[in-house]
Write an enzyme that holds these catalytic residues in place. Structure first.
Site, PDB file in Angstrom:
ATOM      1  N   GLU A  61       4.557  -4.995   7.028  1.00  0.00           N
ATOM      2  CA  GLU A  61       3.737  -3.951   7.691  1.00  0.00           C
ATOM      3  C   GLU A  61       4.093  -3.321   8.925  1.00  0.00           C
ATOM      4  OE1 GLU A  61       2.638  -6.467   5.908  1.00  0.00           O
ATOM      5  OE2 GLU A  61       0.632  -5.937   4.514  1.00  0.00           O
TER       6      GLU A  61
ATOM      7  N   GLU B  38      -0.217  -9.485  -0.794  1.00  0.00           N
ATOM      8  CA  GLU B  38      -1.795  -9.762  -0.693  1.00  0.00           C
ATOM      9  C   GLU B  38      -2.530  -9.789  -1.876  1.00  0.00           C
ATOM     10  OE1 GLU B  38      -1.945  -6.656   2.431  1.00  0.00           O
ATOM     11  OE2 GLU B  38      -2.823  -7.985   3.900  1.00  0.00           O
TER      12      GLU B  38
ATOM     13  N   ALA C 281       0.827  -1.254   0.075  1.00  0.00           N
ATOM     14  CA  ALA C 281      -0.006   0.294   0.074  1.00  0.00           C
ATOM     15  C   ALA C 281       0.841   1.104   0.112  1.00  0.00           C
ATOM     16  CB  ALA C 281      -0.928  -0.119   1.105  1.00  0.00           C
TER      17      ALA C 281
ATOM     18  N   GLY D 272       0.986  -5.080   0.987  1.00  0.00           N
ATOM     19  CA  GLY D 272      -0.429  -5.291  -0.011  1.00  0.00           C
ATOM     20  C   GLY D 272      -0.278  -5.882  -1.372  1.00  0.00           C
TER      21      GLY D 272
HETATM   22  N1  CO8 Z   1       4.533   3.319  -0.651  1.00  0.00           N
HETATM   23  C1  CO8 Z   1       4.918   4.638  -1.168  1.00  0.00           C
HETATM   24  N2  CO8 Z   1       6.238   4.575  -1.604  1.00  0.00           N
HETATM   25  C2  CO8 Z   1       7.058   3.594  -2.057  1.00  0.00           C
HETATM   26  C3  CO8 Z   1       6.607   2.230  -1.255  1.00  0.00           C
HETATM   27  C4  CO8 Z   1       5.440   2.237  -0.545  1.00  0.00           C
HETATM   28  N3  CO8 Z   1       4.854   0.686  -0.032  1.00  0.00           N
HETATM   29  N4  CO8 Z   1       7.408   1.386  -1.507  1.00  0.00           N
HETATM   30  C5  CO8 Z   1       8.503   1.878  -2.156  1.00  0.00           C
HETATM   31  N5  CO8 Z   1       8.264   3.419  -2.349  1.00  0.00           N
HETATM   32  C6  CO8 Z   1       8.960   4.253  -3.029  1.00  0.00           C
HETATM   33  C7  CO8 Z   1      10.023   4.905  -2.168  1.00  0.00           C
HETATM   34  O1  CO8 Z   1       9.538   5.983  -1.103  1.00  0.00           O
HETATM   35  C8  CO8 Z   1      11.031   5.611  -3.442  1.00  0.00           C
HETATM   36  O2  CO8 Z   1      10.500   6.627  -3.813  1.00  0.00           O
HETATM   37  P1  CO8 Z   1      11.100   8.139  -3.748  1.00  0.00           P
HETATM   38  O3  CO8 Z   1      12.391   7.782  -4.693  1.00  0.00           O
HETATM   39  O4  CO8 Z   1      10.326   9.233  -4.343  1.00  0.00           O
HETATM   40  O5  CO8 Z   1      11.738   8.227  -2.422  1.00  0.00           O
HETATM   41  C9  CO8 Z   1      10.714   4.385  -4.457  1.00  0.00           C
HETATM   42  O6  CO8 Z   1       9.627   3.836  -4.233  1.00  0.00           O
HETATM   43  C10 CO8 Z   1      11.829   3.510  -4.452  1.00  0.00           C
HETATM   44  O7  CO8 Z   1      12.075   2.843  -3.133  1.00  0.00           O
HETATM   45  P2  CO8 Z   1      13.391   2.894  -2.487  1.00  0.00           P
HETATM   46  O8  CO8 Z   1      14.534   4.006  -2.797  1.00  0.00           O
HETATM   47  O9  CO8 Z   1      13.206   2.810  -0.962  1.00  0.00           O
HETATM   48  O10 CO8 Z   1      13.875   1.480  -2.873  1.00  0.00           O
HETATM   49  P3  CO8 Z   1      15.108   0.292  -2.116  1.00  0.00           P
HETATM   50  O11 CO8 Z   1      15.606  -0.519  -2.989  1.00  0.00           O
HETATM   51  O12 CO8 Z   1      16.080   1.335  -1.348  1.00  0.00           O
HETATM   52  O13 CO8 Z   1      14.256  -0.261  -1.004  1.00  0.00           O
HETATM   53  C11 CO8 Z   1      12.236  -1.368  -0.205  1.00  0.00           C
HETATM   54  C12 CO8 Z   1      13.108  -1.108  -1.640  1.00  0.00           C
HETATM   55  C13 CO8 Z   1      12.994  -2.327   0.641  1.00  0.00           C
HETATM   56  C14 CO8 Z   1      10.967  -2.236  -0.971  1.00  0.00           C
HETATM   57  C15 CO8 Z   1      11.638  -0.061   0.330  1.00  0.00           C
HETATM   58  O14 CO8 Z   1      11.177   0.795  -0.623  1.00  0.00           O
HETATM   59  C16 CO8 Z   1      10.690  -0.541   1.158  1.00  0.00           C
HETATM   60  O15 CO8 Z   1      10.726  -1.002   2.449  1.00  0.00           O
HETATM   61  N6  CO8 Z   1       9.343  -0.242   0.807  1.00  0.00           N
HETATM   62  C17 CO8 Z   1       8.339  -0.150   1.817  1.00  0.00           C
HETATM   63  C18 CO8 Z   1       7.499  -1.481   1.966  1.00  0.00           C
HETATM   64  C19 CO8 Z   1       6.693  -1.828   2.766  1.00  0.00           C
HETATM   65  O16 CO8 Z   1       6.733  -1.646   3.871  1.00  0.00           O
HETATM   66  N7  CO8 Z   1       5.444  -2.167   2.332  1.00  0.00           N
HETATM   67  C20 CO8 Z   1       4.165  -2.337   3.086  1.00  0.00           C
HETATM   68  C21 CO8 Z   1       3.316  -1.363   3.189  1.00  0.00           C
HETATM   69  S1  CO8 Z   1       1.992  -1.344   4.217  1.00  0.00           S
HETATM   70  C22 CO8 Z   1       0.927  -2.125   3.383  1.00  0.00           C
HETATM   71  O17 CO8 Z   1       1.128  -2.768   2.238  1.00  0.00           O
HETATM   72  C23 CO8 Z   1      -0.416  -2.658   4.021  1.00  0.00           C
HETATM   73  C24 CO8 Z   1      -1.190  -1.609   5.014  1.00  0.00           C
HETATM   74  C25 CO8 Z   1      -2.397  -2.122   5.443  1.00  0.00           C
HETATM   75  C26 CO8 Z   1      -2.688  -1.234   6.282  1.00  0.00           C
HETATM   76  C27 CO8 Z   1      -4.242  -1.548   6.935  1.00  0.00           C
HETATM   77  C28 CO8 Z   1      -5.305  -1.122   6.510  1.00  0.00           C
HETATM   78  C29 CO8 Z   1      -6.836  -1.633   7.002  1.00  0.00           C
END
Ligand code: CO8
Length: 258
Positions: A132, A112, A65, A109
């Protein structure tokens, strides 16, 4: 007009849906989910299309997400908007099969969403995880439920509690994915399998998909009874006769989906 963040292409009998926000690792923003839902509905309504493939551009299937979109939401916002679940489950509602072709990161997500599809093909570059907990939230689109049903309690619990990522080999070993395919041919292979499915009798495919999904909802005896009822109804289809006739004549069946 902003560029679409999800692309739908018709490839013969298959709808190829591509998440196209590579700069954000295909993070699943509200806009992405709205476009994805619309494309799934378009494919579902298109009589020519018999199967869908869902994939992502760049190095991710989807990294979850959109965390930046989530950042300012409060509890009431999440509850009132039905955040995450509002339109996330279209992939589980449609009757045509959807194959996830996971080319890279499938996190939160993203994992999922892949699990909402009917099966997952992935490349060696695939990584699966429910991270998450690391960003102050928990899986909210079925991760705790589908992952534990798919790979068992111990692995699911470890992944959800620690956020550890699983590589493609481990994902295949524990049954999360059906097969690993070389990265350069992943989408082509998914399209090939999807075409094979789309050429089969659609009513029978719908019933088969429904029966497999039923096994996750009901006790075994109930599921077996449900399967038998459906299997008996296939005898009423023209396609049933065509399948048997083609087999006897040693020719390829031509199904009319009737
Ligand atoms: N959301 C928004 N932007 C993201 C996300 C994300 N999930 N993942 C990556 N990006 C963006 C980064 O911010 C970055 O953008 P920018 O250059 O503008 O800063 C770009 O994508 C590239 O990412 P990175 O520079 O971080 O790339 P890396 O290779 O260094 O790292 C990772 C890759 C390890 C995947 C890292 O990006 C990361 O940890 N991402 C988040 C992964 C994560 O935590 N996902 C789970 C999110 S929460 C969810 O999915 C469910 C929530 C449920 C809520 C419940 C409601 C009922």
């Amino acid at each position: 007009m902003p560029a679409p963040v999800v692309i739908l292409e018709k490839r013969g009998l298959v709808g190829l849906i591509t998440l196209n926000r590579p700069d954000a690792l295909n993070a699943l923003s509200t806009r992405v989910m709205d476009e994805l839902t619309a494309h799934i509905r378009t494919c579902e309504a298109d009589e020519q299309i018999g199967c869908m493939v869902l994939t992502g551009t760049g190095r991710a299937f989807a990294a979850g997400a959109d965390i930046k979109e989530m950042a300012d939401k409060g509890y009431a916002d999440a509850l009132l908007e039905d955040f995450i679940t509002r339109n996330w489950e279209e992939a589980t509602r449609c009757r045509k099969p959807i194959i996830a072709a996971v080319n890279g990161l499938a996190l939160g997500g993203g994992c999922e969403l892949a699990m909402m599809c009917d099966f997952i093909l992935c490349s060696e570059a695939a990584r699966f995880g429910q991270p998450e907990v690391k960003v102050g939230v928990m899986p909210g689109a079925g991760g705790t439920q589908r992952l534990s049903r798919s790979i068992g309690k111990s692995k699911a619990m470890e992944m959800c509690l620690t956020g550890r990522m699983m590589d493609a080999a481990e994902a295949e070993r524990c049954g999360l994915v059906s097969r690993i395919v070389p990265a350069e041919g992943l989408v082509e292979e998914a399209l090939r399998v999807a075409t094979q499915i789309a050429e089969l009798s659609r009513p029978i495919i719908y019933m088969t998909k429904e029966a497999v999904n039923r096994s996750f909802e009901v006790p075994l005896s109930e599921g077996v009874r449900f399967e038998r009822r459906l299997a008996h109804t296939t005898f009423a289809l023209e396609d049933h006769k065509e399948g048997a006739a083609a087999f006897a004549a040693r020719r390829k069946p031509v199904y009319k989906h009737r």
